[in-house]
Each structure stands twice: as structure tokens, then as C-alpha cells.
Design an enzyme around this catalytic site. Structure first.
Site, PDB file in Angstrom:
ATOM      1  N   CYS A 168       1.837  60.327 -41.699  1.00 40.03           N
ATOM      2  CA  CYS A 168       2.751  59.472 -40.935  1.00 40.03           C
ATOM      3  C   CYS A 168       4.132  59.374 -41.574  1.00 40.03           C
ATOM      4  O   CYS A 168       5.034  58.767 -41.008  1.00 40.03           O
ATOM      5  CB  CYS A 168       2.142  58.085 -40.777  1.00 40.03           C
ATOM      6  SG  CYS A 168       0.422  58.156 -40.257  1.00 40.03           S
ATOM      7  N   HIS A 308       7.549  50.414 -40.834  1.00 38.22           N
ATOM      8  CA  HIS A 308       6.537  51.387 -40.421  1.00 38.22           C
ATOM      9  C   HIS A 308       5.762  50.764 -39.259  1.00 38.22           C
ATOM     10  O   HIS A 308       5.475  51.440 -38.287  1.00 38.22           O
ATOM     11  CB  HIS A 308       5.631  51.733 -41.611  1.00 38.22           C
ATOM     12  CG  HIS A 308       4.686  52.855 -41.323  1.00 38.22           C
ATOM     13  ND1 HIS A 308       5.102  54.076 -40.862  1.00 38.22           N
ATOM     14  CD2 HIS A 308       3.324  52.944 -41.411  1.00 38.22           C
ATOM     15  CE1 HIS A 308       4.049  54.873 -40.684  1.00 38.22           C
ATOM     16  NE2 HIS A 308       2.957  54.202 -41.006  1.00 38.22           N
ATOM     17  N   GLU A 319       2.492  45.979 -45.301  1.00 37.15           N
ATOM     18  CA  GLU A 319       3.948  46.073 -45.203  1.00 37.15           C
ATOM     19  C   GLU A 319       4.588  44.701 -45.425  1.00 37.15           C
ATOM     20  O   GLU A 319       5.640  44.587 -46.069  1.00 37.15           O
ATOM     21  CB  GLU A 319       4.368  46.666 -43.853  1.00 37.15           C
ATOM     22  CG  GLU A 319       5.843  47.042 -43.812  1.00 37.15           C
ATOM     23  CD  GLU A 319       6.187  48.011 -42.692  1.00 37.15           C
ATOM     24  OE1 GLU A 319       5.351  48.207 -41.783  1.00 37.15           O
ATOM     25  OE2 GLU A 319       7.301  48.574 -42.738  1.00 37.15           O
ATOM     26  N   LYS A 338       7.756  51.224 -32.990  1.00 33.47           N
ATOM     27  CA  LYS A 338       6.441  51.649 -32.470  1.00 33.47           C
ATOM     28  C   LYS A 338       5.906  50.674 -31.424  1.00 33.47           C
ATOM     29  O   LYS A 338       5.018  51.027 -30.658  1.00 33.47           O
ATOM     30  CB  LYS A 338       5.443  51.779 -33.620  1.00 33.47           C
ATOM     31  CG  LYS A 338       5.781  52.922 -34.599  1.00 33.47           C
ATOM     32  CD  LYS A 338       4.705  53.091 -35.663  1.00 33.47           C
ATOM     33  CE  LYS A 338       5.028  54.221 -36.630  1.00 33.47           C
ATOM     34  NZ  LYS A 338       6.022  53.834 -37.663  1.00 33.47           N
ATOM     35  N   HIS A 343       3.102  55.211 -31.979  1.00 30.14           N
ATOM     36  CA  HIS A 343       3.190  55.882 -33.278  1.00 30.14           C
ATOM     37  C   HIS A 343       3.311  57.385 -33.047  1.00 30.14           C
ATOM     38  O   HIS A 343       2.336  58.051 -32.690  1.00 30.14           O
ATOM     39  CB  HIS A 343       1.958  55.565 -34.119  1.00 30.14           C
ATOM     40  CG  HIS A 343       2.071  56.010 -35.548  1.00 30.14           C
ATOM     41  ND1 HIS A 343       3.096  56.817 -36.004  1.00 30.14           N
ATOM     42  CD2 HIS A 343       1.281  55.748 -36.624  1.00 30.14           C
ATOM     43  CE1 HIS A 343       2.930  57.036 -37.299  1.00 30.14           C
ATOM     44  NE2 HIS A 343       1.844  56.406 -37.696  1.00 30.14           N
ATOM     45  N   PHE A 402      -1.337  58.119 -44.010  1.00 33.25           N
ATOM     46  CA  PHE A 402      -2.715  58.400 -44.422  1.00 33.25           C
ATOM     47  C   PHE A 402      -2.658  59.425 -45.543  1.00 33.25           C
ATOM     48  O   PHE A 402      -1.851  60.340 -45.516  1.00 33.25           O
ATOM     49  CB  PHE A 402      -3.502  59.049 -43.274  1.00 33.25           C
ATOM     50  CG  PHE A 402      -4.044  58.092 -42.267  1.00 33.25           C
ATOM     51  CD1 PHE A 402      -3.953  56.731 -42.437  1.00 33.25           C
ATOM     52  CD2 PHE A 402      -4.673  58.571 -41.127  1.00 33.25           C
ATOM     53  CE1 PHE A 402      -4.478  55.864 -41.488  1.00 33.25           C
ATOM     54  CE2 PHE A 402      -5.188  57.710 -40.174  1.00 33.25           C
ATOM     55  CZ  PHE A 402      -5.091  56.360 -40.350  1.00 33.25           C
TER      56      PHE A 402
END
Lengths: 416, 395
Positions: A168, A308, A319, A338, A343, A402
Site C-alpha cells: 500500500c 493513510h 495512525e 480513501k 483504497h 502490508f
């Protein structure tokens, strides 16, 4: 002009974007600021038996659906073309620097396997391999280097194109690689792109099996709920962004309009778990602090964070922890693109850097939509639901992947 | 900005010939050495298998091993070998990592069952059933075992390498560019130590279904590259190569053993639309590196894959540079795509450290010298031309 570490300053002179909200930078930006969602029910393929049936797709041209690499290439090509047009650099089919492409790993897809089995009249791999002649074009279509090779050929970039993935954080890594190439003096200009076109049955199932996706299928536009109390996962999406990066001095010398500066890049890998951050937050904190240090800024100089903000319970909690740890009791506003475009995985870091630069250009914070009930564990100003005018000089853009690959960028206004 | 010299201080090497640098060097130095082949697993393809590995030695937790498939395990294992070889276990927290990756193993039985059931159906009917079969049949962990960036992720988890983590994709070229960029970052002072590498498992039908239609795989019985005829051909080979790179100052300060200097890495991609483009690209890269060449005998570790046209172009280039000796590893260990360039650079470093070359690995290999410099060539089977130039630790 050099930065605080004596490296050439890196300017952005062109931006191109495509997402589920539309084709083109200004359309995307105005819809983002208006709080529109691009998330819809998936119509590209049947969704029976899928736990998640929504996504932020970008429609293929009429005809049979494209493969993921072909779609990724189409989206990247659009974004690059738009960015080049804005930058006004090079000439048709000739760009004076390299290409850095962040994209998803790709694999032969089911229609291709079915086709090979029909050619072979057998379902076993040995028979399918025997039927896979060069005329099928499978190698060039699915080669990891294939998309970048064709883009490099089309736009006439220089040297070997770099294809990369950091999950990501991929799009942010592509920008970082481009920034570093200019800082090292390897080139005066380059194209950094993140592109994603992976909404196909197996990819949806795989993310579903990780319990990463929202299952709020009945309300597609309301499914992506970063930082909100009832968030239940991210929404897969497609898109691409391209930035033309240039040595600031050479961009000025050719009279280019400077959109903004990539002032700093920070990264830090996590070694805790394949899909979760270490609860101590060290890797996320490290990436954010490294980006600030690389930019030569104190936390108090960041005016806004492009989060994010995936909308998974875990990410948003971590976060938040990172925000409070880095910025203390009064963190700057943070919002998540997002919430509207989903995403976009390999594209997200590049798209969010692009929107961070437009935030600076227009002095306008895009909202986090679907913010109905605040999460008491997330004491952050998430610019809920409605855009907000604000004085913005420096933006921190977070990307956490990830596999523990975390990259943060600092985007800034042109120095006065 | 003053560029710092880069040295190689650790090697993690696995090929079909053995586990570790020692075993590989011994096998390649044997004038009577022969390739190790598996002609049954993926018949009719002759492939070079990876030997059984004592995985527990490098991946102590069974839980970690279970989260991976053979490709990620091989890379994670070889990365550990490199860290041990460099004596750099206590430096992993700030170590930078670049992996050149393909993709991990698929569930072949599931693929075949689904294809058998659905290939003959109209697409509208097959779609819903495909979803059901995948949702019920795919193991969640397999997604992670397949993800390209999770080889690097596993190296971070198992070995604690956390300075940064990047994964390059793009077949052969990914390896060369990973090495180039890792060295360039250290050279400019962005970090002091890095781990780079890649791994490849050849005995995989899910890769043969991709490389087969490239039209470059060797047909028929195995033969050394120089005897594969005009069309040539690639014998895929399982292998892993990981390298620990450091700035010379950093290696000296910690008293590390230096295997070799990495004097330069240069890469390009010719479009290969006409004969000679690839050779010209290599020649241009050599123009950049030649001024850095150490004085004394020059040996070449050839990265030819065996694919016909590209092989001829590489040999054309080698004819022009006055090399004193050439070795062609792909004739002994096969072609390992993303891992190849690292493995060949590792062999070059070993040759410089030991002051000797491997025995000829192909009947067409020539010369035998104590090399002062070694040039590693890299040729993508489709795209990509690369060179790396190394010299001895004392140079």
C-alpha cells in the site's frame, strides 16, 4: 537551490490523475472537495458468493474487460499523459529522464487459464503449458516488467524503467525513488507513477479472506469510513497518478510552473507481522519522523496530514497513535481521500501525494466523508464531511503497507 | 557530493549445486563438475532444482515457515546466510533492503480443479461458480505467500531488517536495478549498509505457464548453452543470491572482512527492434564503467540466459572488450531470472576474494587468470542490459 542537506530541491511540475471519480486532475479534485464518492457495486464480473461486492472501479473501454496489467497500463498512460501536458516538458514520445512505476504484482488470470485449457482440451498444468505458445502473448502481457516497458517505449523515457511494489506504500515509494534519482544528479527530470487496476474476482477474494474489506455492500458510497466509529474495512479501488519531478533549478530555468516541492521522504520497515503494525508503533512513527527530518521540518510546521486512513479498524487506530506521538496534544487536521475514492492500493501513495499538492495549490483541505459518529479513540480533526479552506504550506502524506513497508512524504509549497 | 566506495561484505548463495558459498565454489571449481538436473517434476522441461535446505537454521520459528511457500523461504534463508557471512546480525535495525521479486507459488491443485470444472462453461455461468470455488478453496495465508513484496516482508520479520524495504519487479532487470540503486543510495551517504538479493524456484508449473510462451525455454534434452543451437534456449534454475553492501568506511570501521569492491553498476533497456541494439546498449554501459576498471586481468561472469538472439548480442559485446577469461554460469546452474544478477555478482566477489576463477562452466568458456577485475553481464530474456564491475579488496 539546494535543501537543508545540500541536495538539489525537487519540484513537481506536472500532475495527472484518474480514479473512480473520473478521468483527469481537475475533475477528481473538484469531486473530492465536494465530498463525492466513487464507490459503486461491482458490475465488471458476477459478484455471487463474494462477501464484498463493491469497489471503486474505473470502467474499461467498451468490449471485454481488460486484464489487470492491461488496465493498469491504460490508467498509468492516461495519468502520465496528463502530467506531461501540464509540465510541458520533452516532446511527443521523448521524455528527458527515467520512469518509476509503482504497480501491483500481476498473475495470469482465469480467462487466460480457461482459454489455455480449451486449447489443450485438458485442465492440467502440463497440458496448459504445452498449449501456451508464444502467439498467445502471455509472456509480454503478464511480465512484471511489461507494463513499464511499454510505457517507457510510448513516452520515450530514458534508461531502464523501474517497476516496484511496497504494497500500500507503492505509489509513495515510486515518488521517493524519483526524488532520490534527482537528488543524486542521475537526472534532472523523471516521471513517478503509481497505478492500480486489480479489481478482478481472485483479487477481491484474496483481500476478503484477510478480512480487510468492508462488507457494507448495501451502501457503496457510505462504505469507506476512515476514522469513523463504525468503520469495517477498506474498499478496493483503481486509479493512477503521475508526477513529473524536476530539479527545481532546471525547472525554473526552462520557465516551468512549479506546482510544489517534494521536500522530504521517510521510510521504515516493520518486523512485527505480515498484515499488522507493531503495537509499539515504532515503524509508523519512524517513517513519519524520518520524513520530517529529511524535509528539515519540526512537527509544528506541518499544516495538514493526508492520512493513510484506510478505514480498517487497525490502521486508523495505529495512525491515530502515530499522529498523537509525533504531533502531541494538538495534531494538525488529517483527512482521508480513501473515504471517497477507496483504497487504490499501488496507486494510493501517488494519488494522495498528487492531492496533497492540490491541497497546497488551492489552500483547501478535502474532507473525510461518511463521518457520522466520531470514534472516541480517535481524537483527531479529520475534516469531517465538508472541505475546509486553510493556510497550507507543508503537508505530510502517510502510506503504510502490508508487509510492514511504511513511507511518508512531505509535500510543500514553492519556496518564496 | 563525494561518492563513497561500496564493498561487498556478505554473500548468501544457494544454487542447484549446493547450499552456501563454500559448496557452490567447490562445485564450480571442479573441472569435472556437472549440472544438477530435475527432468521429471516438470517434464519435458529440464530444470535445475534447489537442494533441500536446513530451514530451521535461518527461519527458526515454524510459524514463520508455515506463512511462506518455497520461494519466500528460499529468499529468506539466503538473506540470513548473507547476514551471517557479513557478521552483520547486530546491524539489521538500520539496514536497508531491496529485493528483486517475482511472485510466489499458486495452489496448483485448486487451479486445476477449477479449470477442469469451468473452462468448458460459458463465461456467464462460470463466473459465479469461480467466486465460490475461490472463496472456499483459497487459503488466506497463500495470498501473503504469493505477494511479491512479502519476501522482503518476511526478511524483515525473520531477520529484523528494518531500515527500509523496497521490492523491485521486472524479471532479470529488477535484480540489476536493485543492486544499482542500493549501491547508489549508500554511495551518496543515504544509509551505510544494505541487503539486496532475490530468489527463484524453477520447478514450478505456475511459472512455466508464463515463461513457456516467452518462446525462449530450452527444448529437448539438456545441453550446455554453446551446444543449444542457433535458437538457443533457457534452462531455468532454482537459485538465490543475497549480498550485504556497505560503504568502505563503514566496513573498515567495524572491521568487516571485505570480499570485493563494487566499482559500478550500469543498466539500460534497448527496445531490441533491430539486431545490434542490445550489443550497442552493452557497449554504451561499458563506456561508463571502463574508466573504473582496476588494472590487471579482467574476467567476465556472463549473464547470458542462453536465449538465442540475446546470447549472440552479448557474445558480440564480449568480443570487443578484451576480456582475459569468460565463465558462463547458466550452463551449469541454469537461469534464475530475478536472482541471476545477484548470484553472478556473488560469484564475481568470490573469484576476487579467492584469487581464482571457477573451472570452465561451458565448453566455450575461455581463459584462466587471477582476476584483478570482474565484469558481470546481465541480459534479460526479453528486455534489459546490465553490467556490474568489481575489483579485489586490496585494489
Amino acid at each position: 537551490m539546494n535543501d537543508h542537506r545540500g541536495r538539489p530541491l525537487v519540484a513537481v511540475t506536472g500532475i495527472g490523475t484518474v480514479t473512480s471519480l473520473g478521468w483527469g486532475r481537475e475533475e477528481n479534485w473538484s469531486k473530492l472537495c465536494a465530498g463525492q464518492s466513487g464507490i459503486t457495486r461491482i458490475t465488471r464480473f458476477p459478484t455471487d458468493h463474494l462477501r464484498t461486492t463493491i469497489a471503486g472501479t474505473v470502467a474499461d473501454a467498451p468490449g471485454a474487460p481488460l486484464t489487470s496489467p492491461a488496465r493498469t497500463e491504460r490508467l498509468a498512460a492516461f495519468a502520465i499523459e496528463e502530467a506531461l501536458e501540464e509540465a510541458g516538458i520533452g516532446s511527443l514520445g521523448s521524455f528527458p529522464g527515467p520512469l518509476f512505476l509503482g504497480m501491483p504484482p500481476v498473475d495470469i488470470e482465469w480467462p487466460t487459464r480457461f482459454d489455455l485449457a480449451r486449447r489443450a482440451n485438458a485442465a492440467g498444468y502440463p497440458a496448459m503449458v504445452a498449449a501456451a505458445s508464444p502467439e498467445t502473448g502471455i509472456f509480454e502481457a503478464y511480465a512484471f516488467g511489461g507494463v513499464a516497458e511499454r510505457l517507457a517505449d510510448r513516452f520515450g523515457t530514458r534508461g531502464a524503467p523501474i517497476t516496484l511494489t511496497t504494497a500500500c506504500a507503492t505509489g509513495a515509494s515510486a515518488i521517493q525513488l524519483g526524488v532520490e534519482a534527482i537528488q543524486r544528479g542521475e537526472c534532472d527530470a523523471c516521471i513517478a507513477t503509481g497505478a492500480e487496476g486489480s479489481v478482478q474476482p481472485e483479487a477481491v477474494v484474496r483481500f476478503s479472506l484477510l478480512s480487510a474489506l468492508s462488507t457494507r455492500n448495501d451502501e457503496p458510497a457510505r462504505a469507506s469510513r476512515p476514522f469513523e466509529k463504525s468503520r469495517d474495512g477498506f474498499v478496493m479501488a483503481e486509479g493512477a497518478a503521475a508526477l513529473v519531478l524536476e530539479n527545481y533549478d532546471s525547472a525554473r530555468a526552462r520557465g516551468a510552473k512549479i506546482i510544489g516541492i517534494v521536500l522530504g521522504c521517510g521510510e521504515r520497515a516493520d518486523n512485527f507481522h505480515r498484515t499488522r503494525s507493531n503495537p509499539n508503533g515504532n515503524a509508523i512513527l519512524g517513517a513519519m519522523r524520518n520524513a520530517l527530518a529529511d524535509a528539515g521540518l519540526e512537527p509544528g510546521q506541518i499544516d495538514y496530514v493526508n492520512g493513510h486512513g484506510t478505514g480498517t479498524p487497525e490502521n486508523d487506530k495505529m495512525e491515530t497513535f502515530g499522529m498523537r506521538a509525533v504531533f502531541g496534544e494538538a495534531p494538525p487536521p488529517i483527512s482521508s481521500n480513501k473515504s471517497m475514492i477507496g483504497h487504490t492500493l499501488s496507486a494510493s501513495g501517488a494519488l494522495e501525494a498528487a492531492f496533497s499538492l492540490l491541497t497546497i495549490r488551492d489552500q483547501m483541505l478535502p474532507p473525510t466523508i461518511n463521518h457520522d459518529e466520531p470514534d472516541p479513540n480517535i481524537p483527531l480533526d479529520v475534516v469531517p464531511n465538508v472541505k475546509r479552506a486553510a493556510k497550507v504550506v507543508n503537508v505530510l502524506s502517510n502510506s503504510f503497507g502490508f508487509g510492514g513497508q511504511n513511507v511518508c512524504l512531505v509535500l510543500a509549497a514553492e519556496p518564496l | 557530493m563525494t561518492r563513497q566506495r561500496i564493498v561487498i561484505t556478505g554473500i548468501g548463495l544457494v544454487t542447484s549445486l549446493g547450499d552456501g558459498a563454500e559448496a557452490n565454489w567447490a562445485a564450480m571449481s571442479d573441472p569435472a563438475g556437472a549440472p544438477v538436473l530435475d527432468t521429471t517434476t516438470c517434464a519435458p522441461f529440464a530444470l535445475h532444482p534447489v537442494p533441500p535446505l536446513p530451514l530451521d537454521a535461518q527461519i527458526p520459528r515454524k510459524g514463520d515457515q508455515r506463512q511462506m511457500e518455497p520461494w519466500q523461504r528460499l529468499g529468506t534463508y539466503a538473506a540470513g546466510l548473507a547476514l551471517d557471512d557479513a557478521g552483520a546480525r547486530d546491524l539489521v535495525a538500520d539496514m536497508h533492503l531491496i529485493v528483486a521479486a517475482g511472485g510466489g507459488e499458486r495452489d496448483l491443485a485448486l487451479d486445476e480443479a477449477i479449470v477442469g470444472e469451468l473452462a468448458g462453461m460459458p463465461a456467464e455461468a462460470a463466473g459465479p461458480i469461480l467466486n465460490e470455488r475461490l472463496a472456499n478453496g483459497l487459503r488466506p495465508t497463500l495470498f501473503l505467500a504469493q505477494l511479491s513484496n512479502l519476501m522482503a516482508g518476511n526478511i524483515s520479520i525473520v531477520h529484523g531488517v528494518t531500515g527500509s524495504s523496497r521490492t523491485f519487479m521486472g524479471e532479470e532487470q529488477a535484480g540489476a536495478d536493485a543492486l544499482r540503486i542500493a549501491a547508489a543510495r549508500l554511495g551518496e551517504g543515504s544509509g551505510r549498509i544494505a541487503l539486496v538479493g532475490g530468489a527463484f524456484i524453477a520447478t514450478r508449473w505456475d511459472l512455466l505457464i508464463f515463461y513457456g510462451p516467452g518462446g525462449n525455454l530450452m527444448q529437448g534434452d539438456w545441453a550446455p548453452i554453446s551446444a543449444r543451437g542457433e535458437h538457443g534456449g533457457i534452462a531455468l534454475g532454482g537459485m538465490a543470491g543475497f549480498l550485504v553492501l556497505e560503504t568502505e568506511a563503514h566496513a573498515e570501521a567495524r572491521g568487516a572482512r571485505v570480499l570485493a569492491h563494487l566499482d559500478g553498476v550500469a543498466t539500460d533497456t534497448a527496445r531490441r527492434r533491430a539486431p545490434g541494439e542490445s550489443e550497442a546498449a552493452l557497449a554504451a554501459l561499458w563506456q561508463r564503467l571502463a574508466p573504473m576498471r582496476a588494472e590487471g586481468p579482467l574476467a567476465v561472469i556472463s549473464g547470458t540466459t542462453g536465449a538465442g538472439a540475446a546470447h549472440a548480442e552479448e557474445r558480440g559485446f564480449l568480443d570487443t572488450i578484451g576480456a582475459d577469461a569468460i565463465r558462463t554460469p547458466a550452463s551449469r546452474i541454469g537461469h534464475g531470472v530475478e536472482a541471476t544478477f545477484f548470484v553472478h555478482v556473488a560469484l564475481a566477489a568470490l573469484a576476487l576474494q579467492r584469487g581464482a576463477l571457477p573451472a570452465p562452466l561451458d565448453p566455450a568458456d575461455t581463459g584462466d587468470v587471477v582476476p584483478a577485475a570482474v565484469l558481470v553481464t546481465g541480459m534479460g530474456q526479453w528486455r534489459g542490459e546490465s553490467l556490474a564491475l568489481l575489483s579485489g579488496a586490496a585494489s
